[in-house]
Design a protein around this motif. Sequence first.
Motif, PDB file in Angstrom:
ATOM      1  N   MET A   1       0.901  -1.193   0.079  1.00 41.66           N
ATOM      2  CA  MET A   1       0.022  -0.114  -0.093  1.00 41.66           C
ATOM      3  C   MET A   1       0.791   1.211  -0.211  1.00 41.66           C
ATOM      4  SD  MET A   1      -2.802  -1.182   2.622  1.00 41.66           S
ATOM      5  CE  MET A   1      -3.587   0.230   2.734  1.00 41.66           C
ATOM      6  N   ARG A   2       0.362   2.390  -0.712  1.00 36.97           N
ATOM      7  CA  ARG A   2       1.188   3.585  -0.709  1.00 36.97           C
ATOM      8  C   ARG A   2       1.362   4.349   0.535  1.00 36.97           C
ATOM      9  NH1 ARG A   2       0.375   9.141  -3.881  1.00 36.97           N
ATOM     10  NH2 ARG A   2       2.689   9.674  -4.233  1.00 36.97           N
ATOM     11  N   ALA A   3       0.639   4.258   1.354  1.00 34.37           N
ATOM     12  CA  ALA A   3       0.689   4.626   2.757  1.00 34.37           C
ATOM     13  C   ALA A   3       1.726   4.116   3.510  1.00 34.37           C
ATOM     14  CB  ALA A   3      -0.702   4.764   3.560  1.00 34.37           C
ATOM     15  N   ASP A   4       1.781   2.846   3.567  1.00 32.95           N
ATOM     16  CA  ASP A   4       2.879   2.109   4.144  1.00 32.95           C
ATOM     17  C   ASP A   4       4.189   2.453   3.523  1.00 32.95           C
ATOM     18  OD1 ASP A   4       1.087   0.844   5.809  1.00 32.95           O
ATOM     19  OD2 ASP A   4       1.035  -0.799   4.698  1.00 32.95           O
ATOM     20  N   ARG A   5       4.268   2.628   2.326  1.00 33.20           N
ATOM     21  CA  ARG A   5       5.653   2.806   1.612  1.00 33.20           C
ATOM     22  C   ARG A   5       5.885   4.310   1.847  1.00 33.20           C
ATOM     23  NH1 ARG A   5       4.008   2.266  -3.515  1.00 33.20           N
ATOM     24  NH2 ARG A   5       4.202   4.442  -4.217  1.00 33.20           N
ATOM     25  N   LEU A   6       5.139   5.502   2.078  1.00 32.29           N
ATOM     26  CA  LEU A   6       5.351   6.605   2.347  1.00 32.29           C
ATOM     27  C   LEU A   6       6.201   6.736   3.828  1.00 32.29           C
ATOM     28  CD1 LEU A   6       2.302   8.735   0.894  1.00 32.29           C
ATOM     29  CD2 LEU A   6       4.793   8.440  -0.055  1.00 32.29           C
ATOM     30  N   ILE A   7       5.307   5.917   4.536  1.00 31.75           N
ATOM     31  CA  ILE A   7       5.963   5.883   5.996  1.00 31.75           C
ATOM     32  C   ILE A   7       7.330   5.228   6.227  1.00 31.75           C
ATOM     33  CG2 ILE A   7       5.472   4.896   8.392  1.00 31.75           C
ATOM     34  CD1 ILE A   7       2.538   5.209   7.856  1.00 31.75           C
ATOM     35  N   THR A   8       7.670   4.060   5.458  1.00 32.10           N
ATOM     36  CA  THR A   8       8.815   3.566   5.406  1.00 32.10           C
ATOM     37  C   THR A   8       9.972   4.620   4.629  1.00 32.10           C
ATOM     38  OG1 THR A   8       7.914   1.504   5.007  1.00 32.10           O
ATOM     39  CG2 THR A   8      10.185   1.770   4.151  1.00 32.10           C
TER      40      THR A   8
ATOM     41  N   ASP B   1       6.654   9.692  -4.459  1.00 31.94           N
ATOM     42  CA  ASP B   1       6.559   9.695  -3.222  1.00 31.94           C
ATOM     43  C   ASP B   1       7.026  10.785  -2.259  1.00 31.94           C
ATOM     44  OD1 ASP B   1       5.005   7.203  -3.937  1.00 31.94           O
ATOM     45  OD2 ASP B   1       6.650   6.065  -2.847  1.00 31.94           O
ATOM     46  N   ILE B   2       8.164  11.399  -2.831  1.00 24.56           N
ATOM     47  CA  ILE B   2       8.897  12.389  -2.118  1.00 24.56           C
ATOM     48  C   ILE B   2       7.800  13.835  -2.515  1.00 24.56           C
ATOM     49  CG2 ILE B   2      10.788  14.168  -2.481  1.00 24.56           C
ATOM     50  CD1 ILE B   2      11.620  11.734  -1.164  1.00 24.56           C
ATOM     51  N   GLU B   3       7.316  13.970  -3.594  1.00 26.03           N
ATOM     52  CA  GLU B   3       6.339  15.203  -3.621  1.00 26.03           C
ATOM     53  C   GLU B   3       5.033  14.911  -2.919  1.00 26.03           C
ATOM     54  OE1 GLU B   3       5.196  15.147  -7.969  1.00 26.03           O
ATOM     55  OE2 GLU B   3       7.118  15.835  -8.698  1.00 26.03           O
ATOM     56  N   ALA B   4       4.770  13.601  -2.591  1.00 24.01           N
ATOM     57  CA  ALA B   4       3.414  13.511  -1.753  1.00 24.01           C
ATOM     58  C   ALA B   4       3.894  13.862  -0.290  1.00 24.01           C
ATOM     59  CB  ALA B   4       3.108  11.918  -1.940  1.00 24.01           C
ATOM     60  N   LEU B   5       5.091  13.521   0.014  1.00 21.54           N
ATOM     61  CA  LEU B   5       5.695  13.801   1.524  1.00 21.54           C
ATOM     62  C   LEU B   5       5.586  15.104   1.725  1.00 21.54           C
ATOM     63  CD1 LEU B   5       8.282  11.281   2.342  1.00 21.54           C
ATOM     64  CD2 LEU B   5       5.843  11.173   3.213  1.00 21.54           C
ATOM     65  N   GLY B   6       6.009  15.855   0.610  1.00 25.03           N
ATOM     66  CA  GLY B   6       5.971  17.462   0.812  1.00 25.03           C
ATOM     67  C   GLY B   6       4.819  18.142   0.624  1.00 25.03           C
TER      68      GLY B   6
END
Length: 349
Positions: A1-8, A38-43
């Motif tokens: 899942m993308r949410a898990d990947r963003l946390i990682t 994913d970097i853009e999503a974190l930002g």
Amino acid sequence: MRADRLITLLLLLQNRGRLTARELAAELEVSVRTVHRDIEALGASGVPVCADRGPAGGFRLVDGYRTRLTGLTGAEADSLLFAGAPGQAAELGLGADLATARLKLEAALPTALAGRVRVVQDRFHLDAPAWFRDADPVPYLAAIAQAVWDQRVVRADYRRWRGDVRRELLPLGLVLKGGAWYLVARADGAPEPRTYRVSRFLAVEVLGETFDRPEGFGLAAYWEESARRLEAACLQQTARLRLSPRAARLLPVRFGSAGVAALAGAGAPDAEGWVEVAMAVENDRVAVGDLLRLGPGAEVLDPPGLRAAVRQAVRELAGLYEVLGGPGPAVPGGHVADGPDPGGPSPVR
């Protein structure tokens, strides 16, 4: 899942500092393009990620930023049992959970302790399987592990030495021994648990039916007692051996604790450095193959039946090589030549 990947991804940047897109892609097992998204999503979510340009560049968090998203999920907590064995965790389907759990634990530690963890990881490594042995294929391990966890009955086809069988099993636990997985289970209607090598399952179906674990059953206690019974059943006799210095050095390697115990009680060496030992061995059929692995530096003195069996095996080997390639070097009288290892009985049913 993308949410898990963003946390990682966030925890990787927090724990390890600056990382390139390629390094992050390798850790997350995704493409470089996915890392950039994913970097853009974190930002966009408010995480202060900086991008440093140039050959030494990469992504990093703004100095001083630390996330508090370090709580473990149930699966991540389960995976910590295999913190030193990531390969086995992956076989159980817990590889990603273990990787995330380790990152969360590292993120929750004070900086000094987190640094010690990284030093330990750099200097100590656990490799469970034995040398020169490929890991057993275990396509049904994850399904069996889930059945153990959920206490569900499984219907399985299993390959025994005496032929294939189909049984309904009540799976009680999994054991990793010498790089091989074993299932401890009760066959439906059987009074006592038995041990099954997971690589010998030909088909596994997890049923909807659940079962109650036997009251007072402990997996570790069962395995320890089972191992003692197996050793007592296998080591049926004591062989008196005469060993060259080289064969004596090989004894612990070939025979483990039995070889160590035999050497501890060895007599004084003779003029040529040979020693006599008494060692527990299996039945003649298995012991012959085991002792032949010591080569010509081992002579069986007693019991007479085992000595005769080794002598016969050496004669057959000599005859085989005379037929295939002409007469070879003479076998020293009374000593054992190198030969094949016919193997031994399996500890599983």
